[in-house]
Motif scaffolding. Structure first.
Motif, PDB file in Angstrom:
ATOM      1  N   TYR A  95       0.834  -1.198   0.000  1.00 18.61           N
ATOM      2  CA  TYR A  95       0.000   0.000   0.000  1.00 18.61           C
ATOM      3  C   TYR A  95       0.869   1.248   0.000  1.00 18.61           C
ATOM      4  CZ  TYR A  95      -3.700  -3.183   1.526  1.00 18.61           C
ATOM      5  OH  TYR A  95      -4.611  -4.214   1.624  1.00 18.61           O
ATOM      6  N   CYS A  96       0.539   2.168  -0.853  1.00 22.54           N
ATOM      7  CA  CYS A  96       1.129   3.498  -0.814  1.00 22.54           C
ATOM      8  C   CYS A  96       0.369   4.307   0.232  1.00 22.54           C
ATOM      9  CB  CYS A  96       0.987   4.143  -2.176  1.00 22.54           C
ATOM     10  SG  CYS A  96       1.547   5.857  -2.281  1.00 22.54           S
ATOM     11  N   THR A  97       1.088   5.032   1.055  1.00 20.90           N
ATOM     12  CA  THR A  97       0.460   5.780   2.139  1.00 20.90           C
ATOM     13  C   THR A  97       1.015   7.196   2.214  1.00 20.90           C
ATOM     14  OG1 THR A  97       2.080   5.056   3.772  1.00 20.90           O
ATOM     15  CG2 THR A  97       0.143   3.651   3.453  1.00 20.90           C
ATOM     16  N   ALA A  98       0.278   8.060   2.902  1.00 18.83           N
ATOM     17  CA  ALA A  98       0.707   9.453   3.031  1.00 18.83           C
ATOM     18  C   ALA A  98       0.149  10.049   4.309  1.00 18.83           C
ATOM     19  CB  ALA A  98       0.232  10.261   1.826  1.00 18.83           C
ATOM     20  N   GLY A  99       0.791  11.107   4.755  1.00 25.53           N
ATOM     21  CA  GLY A  99       0.311  11.814   5.940  1.00 25.53           C
ATOM     22  C   GLY A  99       1.061  13.109   6.125  1.00 25.53           C
ATOM     23  N   ASP A 100       0.615  13.879   7.105  1.00 29.11           N
ATOM     24  CA  ASP A 100       1.271  15.163   7.354  1.00 29.11           C
ATOM     25  C   ASP A 100       2.585  14.987   8.110  1.00 29.11           C
ATOM     26  OD1 ASP A 100      -1.978  16.498   7.834  1.00 29.11           O
ATOM     27  OD2 ASP A 100      -0.619  16.940   6.180  1.00 29.11           O
ATOM     28  N   TYR A 101       2.609  14.071   9.068  1.00 27.25           N
ATOM     29  CA  TYR A 101       3.814  13.867   9.886  1.00 27.25           C
ATOM     30  C   TYR A 101       4.306  12.433   9.830  1.00 27.25           C
ATOM     31  CZ  TYR A 101       2.164  18.333  11.580  1.00 27.25           C
ATOM     32  OH  TYR A 101       1.728  19.631  11.642  1.00 27.25           O
ATOM     33  N   TYR A 102       3.409  11.508   9.657  1.00 28.74           N
ATOM     34  CA  TYR A 102       3.757  10.093   9.486  1.00 28.74           C
ATOM     35  C   TYR A 102       2.798   9.539   8.442  1.00 28.74           C
ATOM     36  CZ  TYR A 102       4.961   5.261  10.415  1.00 28.74           C
ATOM     37  OH  TYR A 102       5.390   3.965  10.277  1.00 28.74           O
ATOM     38  N   PRO A 103       3.307   8.714   7.528  1.00 29.55           N
ATOM     39  CA  PRO A 103       2.465   8.317   6.391  1.00 29.55           C
ATOM     40  C   PRO A 103       1.520   7.162   6.685  1.00 29.55           C
ATOM     41  CG  PRO A 103       4.641   7.390   6.136  1.00 29.55           C
ATOM     42  CD  PRO A 103       4.707   8.265   7.359  1.00 29.55           C
ATOM     43  N   ASP A 104       0.521   7.415   7.509  1.00 30.96           N
ATOM     44  CA  ASP A 104      -0.466   6.368   7.769  1.00 30.96           C
ATOM     45  C   ASP A 104      -1.891   6.897   7.779  1.00 30.96           C
ATOM     46  OD1 ASP A 104      -0.283   6.060  11.434  1.00 30.96           O
ATOM     47  OD2 ASP A 104      -0.430   7.807  10.119  1.00 30.96           O
ATOM     48  N   TYR A 105      -2.090   8.092   7.238  1.00 30.07           N
ATOM     49  CA  TYR A 105      -3.443   8.652   7.256  1.00 30.07           C
ATOM     50  C   TYR A 105      -4.193   8.364   5.963  1.00 30.07           C
ATOM     51  CZ  TYR A 105      -7.241  11.870   8.237  1.00 30.07           C
ATOM     52  OH  TYR A 105      -8.477  12.407   8.478  1.00 30.07           O
ATOM     53  N   TYR A 106      -3.536   8.516   4.856  1.00 25.55           N
ATOM     54  CA  TYR A 106      -4.143   8.240   3.553  1.00 25.55           C
ATOM     55  C   TYR A 106      -3.553   6.945   3.000  1.00 25.55           C
ATOM     56  CZ  TYR A 106      -5.234  13.229   3.825  1.00 25.55           C
ATOM     57  OH  TYR A 106      -5.683  14.468   4.232  1.00 25.55           O
ATOM     58  N   TRP A 107      -4.429   6.116   2.400  1.00 29.22           N
ATOM     59  CA  TRP A 107      -3.997   4.821   1.881  1.00 29.22           C
ATOM     60  C   TRP A 107      -4.486   4.631   0.454  1.00 29.22           C
ATOM     61  CZ3 TRP A 107      -1.784   0.603   4.808  1.00 29.22           C
ATOM     62  CH2 TRP A 107      -1.437   0.961   6.112  1.00 29.22           C
ATOM     63  N   GLY A 108      -3.653   4.015  -0.362  1.00 27.17           N
ATOM     64  CA  GLY A 108      -4.072   3.602  -1.682  1.00 27.17           C
ATOM     65  C   GLY A 108      -4.842   2.292  -1.616  1.00 27.17           C
ATOM     66  N   GLN A 109      -5.215   1.803  -2.774  1.00 28.76           N
ATOM     67  CA  GLN A 109      -6.025   0.577  -2.820  1.00 28.76           C
ATOM     68  C   GLN A 109      -5.184  -0.683  -2.690  1.00 28.76           C
ATOM     69  OE1 GLN A 109      -5.025   2.181  -5.465  1.00 28.76           O
ATOM     70  NE2 GLN A 109      -4.410   0.644  -6.971  1.00 28.76           N
ATOM     71  N   GLY A 110      -3.891  -0.555  -2.860  1.00 23.25           N
ATOM     72  CA  GLY A 110      -2.992  -1.692  -2.713  1.00 23.25           C
ATOM     73  C   GLY A 110      -2.687  -2.372  -4.031  1.00 23.25           C
ATOM     74  N   THR A 111      -1.511  -2.964  -4.090  1.00 24.50           N
ATOM     75  CA  THR A 111      -1.111  -3.746  -5.260  1.00 24.50           C
ATOM     76  C   THR A 111      -0.446  -5.025  -4.774  1.00 24.50           C
ATOM     77  OG1 THR A 111       0.090  -3.664  -7.370  1.00 24.50           O
ATOM     78  CG2 THR A 111       1.128  -2.557  -5.496  1.00 24.50           C
ATOM     79  N   GLN A 112      -0.794  -6.130  -5.407  1.00 28.31           N
ATOM     80  CA  GLN A 112      -0.294  -7.437  -4.973  1.00 28.31           C
ATOM     81  C   GLN A 112       1.109  -7.675  -5.502  1.00 28.31           C
ATOM     82  OE1 GLN A 112      -1.901  -9.984  -3.032  1.00 28.31           O
ATOM     83  NE2 GLN A 112       0.160 -10.877  -3.078  1.00 28.31           N
ATOM     84  N   VAL A 113       1.972  -8.103  -4.619  1.00 25.22           N
ATOM     85  CA  VAL A 113       3.313  -8.563  -4.990  1.00 25.22           C
ATOM     86  C   VAL A 113       3.428 -10.020  -4.546  1.00 25.22           C
ATOM     87  CG1 VAL A 113       5.774  -8.332  -4.543  1.00 25.22           C
ATOM     88  CG2 VAL A 113       4.363  -6.284  -4.860  1.00 25.22           C
ATOM     89  N   THR A 114       3.748 -10.882  -5.483  1.00 20.94           N
ATOM     90  CA  THR A 114       3.910 -12.306  -5.196  1.00 20.94           C
ATOM     91  C   THR A 114       5.289 -12.745  -5.645  1.00 20.94           C
ATOM     92  OG1 THR A 114       1.538 -12.694  -5.510  1.00 20.94           O
ATOM     93  CG2 THR A 114       2.986 -14.615  -5.547  1.00 20.94           C
ATOM     94  N   VAL A 115       6.035 -13.330  -4.720  1.00 20.49           N
ATOM     95  CA  VAL A 115       7.383 -13.801  -5.004  1.00 20.49           C
ATOM     96  C   VAL A 115       7.376 -15.325  -4.920  1.00 20.49           C
ATOM     97  CG1 VAL A 115       9.817 -13.637  -4.413  1.00 20.49           C
ATOM     98  CG2 VAL A 115       8.296 -11.692  -3.994  1.00 20.49           C
ATOM     99  N   SER A 116       7.687 -15.966  -6.022  1.00 18.42           N
ATOM    100  CA  SER A 116       7.688 -17.425  -6.055  1.00 18.42           C
ATOM    101  C   SER A 116       9.070 -17.967  -5.723  1.00 18.42           C
ATOM    102  CB  SER A 116       7.266 -17.922  -7.437  1.00 18.42           C
ATOM    103  OG  SER A 116       8.195 -17.499  -8.416  1.00 18.42           O
ATOM    104  N   SER A 117       9.080 -19.117  -5.074  1.00 18.33           N
ATOM    105  CA  SER A 117      10.371 -19.717  -4.675  1.00 18.33           C
ATOM    106  C   SER A 117      10.910 -20.644  -5.752  1.00 18.33           C
ATOM    107  CB  SER A 117      10.189 -20.475  -3.365  1.00 18.33           C
ATOM    108  OG  SER A 117       9.187 -21.448  -3.507  1.00 18.33           O
TER     109      SER A 117
END
Length: 117
Positions: A95-117
């Protein structure tokens, strides 16, 4: 209201790389502290990178330090997350995030990352 739109997720083999991008709108981008969080199934959400408003200071947890790099382009209203040496344990929704002092107030919709072994 700030809108955040991520892109760049996908499937990659262990040891590979991905670059996530996030474009922000709704406020002056340089007024926002930006970050990337992730949430893996069955795990707590984790902040994997933060960057200050000017881009001169970044922070990472030990789990991704030296593998992930956050950067921003204030002229393009965009923040990036370069992920190298990916491991299966990095599999999560990012998730991409943003804020005025710490980036946890605004959130994006998220993007899946999958790492295969």
């Amino acid at each position: 209201q700030v809108q955040l739109v991520e892109s760049g997720g996908g499937l990659v083999e262990a040891g590979g790389s991905l670059r996530l991008s996030c474009t922000a709108s709704g406020r002056t981008f340089s007024s926002l502290v930006m970050g990337w969080f992730r949430r893996a199934p069955g795990k707590e959400r984790e902040a994997v990178a933060t960057i200050n408003k000017s881009g001169t200071s970044t922070r990472y947890p030990d789990s991704v330090k030296d593998r992930f790099t956050i950067s921003r382009d204030n002229a393009k209203n965009t923040v990036y997350l370069q992920m190298n040496s990916l491991e299966p344990e990095d599999t999560a929704i990012y998730y991409c995030t943003a804020g005025d002092y710490y980036p946890d107030y605004y959130w994006g919709q998220g993007t899946q990352v999958t790492v295969s072994s």
